[in-house]
Design a protein around this motif. Structure first.
Motif, PDB file in Angstrom:
ATOM      1  N   SER A 103       6.803  -3.043   0.151  1.00  0.00           N
ATOM      2  CA  SER A 103       6.112  -3.674   1.279  1.00  0.00           C
ATOM      3  C   SER A 103       6.074  -5.183   1.081  1.00  0.00           C
ATOM      4  O   SER A 103       5.909  -5.682  -0.033  1.00  0.00           O
ATOM      5  CB  SER A 103       4.687  -3.122   1.402  1.00  0.00           C
ATOM      6  OG  SER A 103       4.032  -3.129   0.150  1.00  0.00           O
ATOM      7  N   ARG A 104       6.230  -5.901   2.169  1.00  0.00           N
ATOM      8  CA  ARG A 104       6.323  -7.353   2.117  1.00  0.00           C
ATOM      9  C   ARG A 104       4.967  -8.000   2.361  1.00  0.00           C
ATOM     10  O   ARG A 104       4.131  -7.451   3.080  1.00  0.00           O
ATOM     11  CB  ARG A 104       7.338  -7.831   3.159  1.00  0.00           C
ATOM     12  CG  ARG A 104       8.730  -7.244   2.921  1.00  0.00           C
ATOM     13  CD  ARG A 104       9.603  -7.280   4.146  1.00  0.00           C
ATOM     14  NE  ARG A 104      10.875  -6.585   3.915  1.00  0.00           N
ATOM     15  CZ  ARG A 104      11.757  -6.322   4.853  1.00  0.00           C
ATOM     16  NH1 ARG A 104      11.522  -6.674   6.112  1.00  0.00           N
ATOM     17  NH2 ARG A 104      12.883  -5.681   4.556  1.00  0.00           N
ATOM     18  N   ARG A 105       4.780  -9.159   1.771  1.00  0.00           N
ATOM     19  CA  ARG A 105       3.527  -9.888   1.977  1.00  0.00           C
ATOM     20  C   ARG A 105       3.345 -10.159   3.467  1.00  0.00           C
ATOM     21  O   ARG A 105       4.246 -10.644   4.152  1.00  0.00           O
ATOM     22  CB  ARG A 105       3.556 -11.210   1.212  1.00  0.00           C
ATOM     23  CG  ARG A 105       2.238 -11.974   1.253  1.00  0.00           C
ATOM     24  CD  ARG A 105       2.419 -13.377   0.712  1.00  0.00           C
ATOM     25  NE  ARG A 105       1.185 -14.125   0.652  1.00  0.00           N
ATOM     26  CZ  ARG A 105       0.564 -14.671   1.696  1.00  0.00           C
ATOM     27  NH1 ARG A 105       1.072 -14.527   2.912  1.00  0.00           N
ATOM     28  NH2 ARG A 105      -0.562 -15.351   1.534  1.00  0.00           N
ATOM     29  N   GLY A 106       2.165  -9.842   3.983  1.00  0.00           N
ATOM     30  CA  GLY A 106       1.866 -10.052   5.388  1.00  0.00           C
ATOM     31  C   GLY A 106       2.245  -8.892   6.287  1.00  0.00           C
ATOM     32  O   GLY A 106       1.901  -8.889   7.468  1.00  0.00           O
ATOM     33  N   GLU A 107       2.935  -7.906   5.747  1.00  0.00           N
ATOM     34  CA  GLU A 107       3.356  -6.743   6.534  1.00  0.00           C
ATOM     35  C   GLU A 107       2.246  -5.692   6.520  1.00  0.00           C
ATOM     36  O   GLU A 107       1.777  -5.287   5.461  1.00  0.00           O
ATOM     37  CB  GLU A 107       4.636  -6.156   5.942  1.00  0.00           C
ATOM     38  CG  GLU A 107       5.192  -4.955   6.693  1.00  0.00           C
ATOM     39  CD  GLU A 107       6.460  -4.407   6.059  1.00  0.00           C
ATOM     40  OE1 GLU A 107       7.358  -3.977   6.798  1.00  0.00           O
ATOM     41  OE2 GLU A 107       6.549  -4.418   4.807  1.00  0.00           O
ATOM     42  N   SER A 108       1.817  -5.256   7.693  1.00  0.00           N
ATOM     43  CA  SER A 108       0.786  -4.219   7.752  1.00  0.00           C
ATOM     44  C   SER A 108       1.397  -2.860   7.444  1.00  0.00           C
ATOM     45  O   SER A 108       2.617  -2.662   7.568  1.00  0.00           O
ATOM     46  CB  SER A 108       0.139  -4.182   9.138  1.00  0.00           C
ATOM     47  OG  SER A 108       1.027  -3.610  10.089  1.00  0.00           O
ATOM     48  N   PHE A 109       0.549  -1.926   7.073  1.00  0.00           N
ATOM     49  CA  PHE A 109       1.036  -0.571   6.815  1.00  0.00           C
ATOM     50  C   PHE A 109       1.668   0.020   8.061  1.00  0.00           C
ATOM     51  O   PHE A 109       2.662   0.757   7.969  1.00  0.00           O
ATOM     52  CB  PHE A 109      -0.112   0.315   6.335  1.00  0.00           C
ATOM     53  CG  PHE A 109       0.275   1.770   6.200  1.00  0.00           C
ATOM     54  CD1 PHE A 109       1.141   2.182   5.203  1.00  0.00           C
ATOM     55  CD2 PHE A 109      -0.215   2.722   7.091  1.00  0.00           C
ATOM     56  CE1 PHE A 109       1.514   3.519   5.082  1.00  0.00           C
ATOM     57  CE2 PHE A 109       0.153   4.058   6.973  1.00  0.00           C
ATOM     58  CZ  PHE A 109       1.015   4.457   5.968  1.00  0.00           C
ATOM     59  N   TYR A 110       1.135  -0.310   9.220  1.00  0.00           N
ATOM     60  CA  TYR A 110       1.629   0.275  10.468  1.00  0.00           C
ATOM     61  C   TYR A 110       3.042  -0.215  10.798  1.00  0.00           C
ATOM     62  O   TYR A 110       3.823   0.516  11.413  1.00  0.00           O
ATOM     63  CB  TYR A 110       0.653  -0.042  11.600  1.00  0.00           C
ATOM     64  CG  TYR A 110      -0.747   0.422  11.283  1.00  0.00           C
ATOM     65  CD1 TYR A 110      -1.074   1.771  11.325  1.00  0.00           C
ATOM     66  CD2 TYR A 110      -1.730  -0.490  10.880  1.00  0.00           C
ATOM     67  CE1 TYR A 110      -2.352   2.211  11.002  1.00  0.00           C
ATOM     68  CE2 TYR A 110      -3.006  -0.060  10.557  1.00  0.00           C
ATOM     69  CZ  TYR A 110      -3.314   1.291  10.611  1.00  0.00           C
ATOM     70  OH  TYR A 110      -4.571   1.725  10.272  1.00  0.00           O
ATOM     71  N   ARG A 111       3.371  -1.438  10.402  1.00  0.00           N
ATOM     72  CA  ARG A 111       4.738  -1.925  10.572  1.00  0.00           C
ATOM     73  C   ARG A 111       5.643  -1.397   9.462  1.00  0.00           C
ATOM     74  O   ARG A 111       6.842  -1.173   9.667  1.00  0.00           O
ATOM     75  CB  ARG A 111       4.763  -3.458  10.581  1.00  0.00           C
ATOM     76  CG  ARG A 111       4.082  -4.080  11.791  1.00  0.00           C
ATOM     77  CD  ARG A 111       4.169  -5.597  11.747  1.00  0.00           C
ATOM     78  NE  ARG A 111       5.551  -6.044  11.901  1.00  0.00           N
ATOM     79  CZ  ARG A 111       6.133  -6.275  13.067  1.00  0.00           C
ATOM     80  NH1 ARG A 111       5.464  -6.066  14.199  1.00  0.00           N
ATOM     81  NH2 ARG A 111       7.377  -6.698  13.120  1.00  0.00           N
TER      82      ARG A 111
END
Length: 343
Positions: free
Chosen positions: A163-171
């Motif tokens: 997971s990328r910094r700033g990326e929400s779980f929903y994305r």
């Protein structure tokens, strides 16, 4: 049996009779099963601050035995819960909803962690058993995508599970699921072609075919309602696995060398959790850095050093926090930034 194995056995096996009793008797057993997998575990993690040391060794017959037992219990519980929710008139609506939630938590936290351990096993029997646990949760491709993609590309933008910094779980969840499926398929196809094996030997044929076979059996035995319950439980379990990957790899990206290649995977590329009970419940899955350093190391031997990225709360609690993107970023972005210069 080492003391640590007793802890693993108690933590993972205790919810099984609770869920079975909830399915058969309903009532307070439903609440007890839910409480054990949520409030009890979270409370014990906060109250007991002891970190269990790794058990030295290479072979752990008791650990292998527990994993095989948990896999067998997974299939039994799945069949029981689906049939009761779909066919039984003995439980009320709230009891069936609670049973669904409790069983889903068990499949997501215990069965997923156990299947993960099994697919890393060296012997064919345990590997196949882990594969079938994943197939029963409609996630068979993880058997290939996890070792062939995630372990190779972890902490890079090429890894769908990072997971990328700033990326929400929903994305993240859709990108990770699709990316894992596609990249795992590509990796297995390339391996089949290199070995010059016939197409029917492709593992994805078994993943998809096995899921279809289970689905048809569920439909035949429990009807459309049972099929929907099974799909729902599988989706719930998948969401928890994806959430674990999201939390344990959030914002940690490997640096690149002078040639633009990522540096080797190191301890700073996974988030860890030292919490006692949830770690036992998930077979030390929260000791994630050491797992990536030594994927074949059995779960009782996984180490937890002080100088590692540490989650501020247990993995289940942080997973709940990740459902609220703004609060999640407020807590985790500064921590990820602090480690970014060390990766």
């Amino acid at each position: 049996m080492p003391r640590q194995m007793i802890l693993f056995a108690i933590a993972t096996l205790l919810p099984v009779p609770m869920i079975a009793a909830a399915a058969i008797l309903g009532g307070g057993w439903v609440l007890l099963a839910l409480a054990y997998l949520t409030l009890f575990t979270a409370t014990l993690d906060e109250v007991v601050r002891r970190v269990v040391p790794a058990t030295e060794g290479v072979e752990f017959p008791a650990a292998a035995g527990l994993s095989i037992t948990l896999a067998g219990l997974h299939f039994a519980l799945m069949a029981l819960v689906v049939s009761v929710i779909a066919l039984s008139d003995g439980l009320g609506s709230w009891e069936k909803a609670g049973l669904f939630a409790a069983a889903g938590l068990f499949f997501g936290q215990v069965s997923n962690s156990n299947a993960h351990e099994l697919i890393h096993a060296r012997d064919r029997l345990r590997h196949r058993l882990g594969m079938w646990v994943y197939i029963s949760m409609l996630y068979g491709h993880h058997t290939s995508a996890h070792p062939l993609v995630h372990h190779v590309r972890v902490a890079t933008r090429a890894d769908p599970a990072t997971s990328r910094r700033g990326e929400s779980f929903y994305r993240y969840v859709g990108r990770a699921w699709r990316g894992g499926f596609r990249q795992g398929l590509a990796a297995e196809t390339a391996r089949i072609e290199r070995a010059r094996l016939p197409r029917w030997r492709h593992p994805y044929a078994l993943y998809v075919g096995g899921a279809l076979a289970i689905g048809l059996a569920v439909l035949w035995l429990t009807g459309l309602k049972g099929l929907l319950v099974w799909i729902g439980l599988a989706g719930y379990a998948q969401a928890q696995l994806l959430m674990s990957d999201y939390v344990q790899h959030y914002g940690l990206i490997r640096a690149t060398d002078a040639k633009g290649k990522p540096v080797p995977t190191g301890p700073a590329h996974s988030w860890n959790s030292p919490h006692l009970w949830s770690s036992a419940l998930m077979l030390n899955a929260p000791r994630h850095s050491d797992h990536h350093a030594s994927p074949a190391r059995p779960y009782p031997a996984l180490r937890l050093d002080d100088d590692l990225p540490m989650l501020p709360r247990s993995l289940p609690v942080m997973s709940c926090l990740a459902l609220h993107p703004r609060r999640w970023r407020k807590v985790m972005d500064p921590l990820a930034d602090a480690w970014s210069g060390r990766t």
